[in-house]
Structures are given as C-alpha cells and as structure tokens.
Design an enzyme around this catalytic site. Structure first.
Site, PDB file in Angstrom:
ATOM      1  N   CYS A  95      53.382  85.205  75.060  1.00 30.52           N
ATOM      2  CA  CYS A  95      54.266  86.115  74.315  1.00 30.52           C
ATOM      3  C   CYS A  95      54.117  86.031  72.808  1.00 30.52           C
ATOM      4  O   CYS A  95      54.721  86.831  72.095  1.00 30.52           O
ATOM      5  CB  CYS A  95      55.720  85.850  74.694  1.00 30.52           C
ATOM      6  SG  CYS A  95      56.383  84.312  74.009  1.00 30.52           S
ATOM      7  N   CYS A 166      52.094  67.052  75.750  1.00 33.04           N
ATOM      8  CA  CYS A 166      50.777  67.160  76.375  1.00 33.04           C
ATOM      9  C   CYS A 166      50.650  68.603  76.897  1.00 33.04           C
ATOM     10  O   CYS A 166      51.249  68.951  77.916  1.00 33.04           O
ATOM     11  CB  CYS A 166      50.684  66.139  77.504  1.00 33.04           C
ATOM     12  SG  CYS A 166      49.095  66.105  78.326  1.00 33.04           S
TER      13      CYS A 166
END
Ligand code: FE
Length: 184
Positions: A95, A166
């Site tokens: 997005c 991560c």
C-alpha cells in the site's frame, strides 16, 4: 504436498529463531529471546482490497508474503539488494505506507532485512503469532494488514532498542532519499 510445504515453512521458522542471534549469544538465550509486548496494536486498517485486487496488484511472491504470511528464503535477491541500498525510506510493498528507515538498519547476519525500530510506528502493527507451536510477535502493515515479518527483543544486539524487526525484503519497497541540492 501440504506436508512438504509445512515442513519447509517450519524449517524457515526455526531458522528465523535460531540463526539470527549474535554469535556470542549463549545457546539458551539464542533459543528463548524475550518477546516484545504482544498486545494487538494499530488494528485500524485503512486500505482494504479484495483478494482478486491484491492478486492483480502484487507479484506472486509479494502476494504470498504480504497476504498469506509467507517467508522469503534467507539471503535472497531482496536481501542482497537491501544490503546495497543507501539512505532512504522503506514503504509497504502493498500500500505504500512508510514503515522503516535506512537510519534504523543493522546487520543481524540473519539473511533478512533487519531494523531496530520502525520509522513510523503508527503504520506498524504487531500481534501474537503462535504458528508451528512457537510464540512470536508478528509485524504487519497497519494500513493494509500485510504481513511483513516478526520482531524479537532482548537478543543482545548493540542497538539503541535491542529489537530486531526481521522483515521480508519482498514486502518492502525502497524509496531512495532525494539527492541533496547542489549549492553553487
Ligand atoms: Fe501496507
């Protein structure tokens, strides 16, 4: 087939947990990092699309990671590109929301892009993930609910927060910082 895919995913999961801690970490700490708060945060998504729209907008690999909570293989193409990137911002591959900054990158040696903080915390959502019998904290884009990766805390990395976001490189898009205007 499902068993093979599950086994592969579990292998990736264990690699995430075991392969990313600093080399000097004691084994017990490597397998039991403390977790950040697991309360579901920033749950108000503002970008909603149908599954068909996401499939049209994303590459198959992006779709698998962002919409199916997949994990890219470590040390892949996206990670190599991440390591070579300079100053700039990392936005959501789904997005475009601002998520991370090059200012917070650090080398965790785990094979996935690592940040010690989000650039724009309101755009990052976390929630508890108990997949594969392991409790972790999942990181998502708060705007489109796209899966980004996981966050681990207290692993002993020498960063200001000792948190390791991560993140799958495929889930991010890098926006380089504009070049400084040259003064005459
Ligand atoms: Fe997003």
């Amino acid at each position: 087939m499902n068993r093979i895919r599950t086994g592969f995913a579990l292998g990736i999961t264990l690699a995430v947990l075991a392969g990313c801690a600093p080399k000097e970490m004691p084994p017990t700490a490597m397998t039991t990092p403390s977790q950040p708060a697991t309360a579901d945060t920033n749950t108000t998504s503002t970008v909603t699309k149908t599954d068909a729209e996401w499939r049209k907008r994303l590459t198959p690999e992006q779709y698998h990671i962002l919409r199916e909570a997949g994990t890219e293989r470590p040390h892949g193409k996206a990670y190599e590109e991440f390591k070579a990137q300079g100053a700039g911002t990392y936005v959501c591959g789904g997005c475009g929301a601002e998520l991370f900054s090059s200012a917070h990158k650090f080398d965790s040696h785990c094979g996935w892009p690592s940040f010690y903080d989000p650039a724009n915390a309101k755009n990052v959502r976390t929630r508890e993930d108990r997949a594969f019998g392991v409790t972790r904290v999942e990181v998502l884009c708060a705007k489109c609910n796209g899966h980004l990766g996981h966050v681990f805390k207290g692993e002993g990395f020498p960063t200001p927060t000792d948190q390791r976001y991560c993140i799958n490189g495929v889930a991010l898009k890098f926006v380089p910082k504009p070049a400084e205007a040259k003064t005459p």
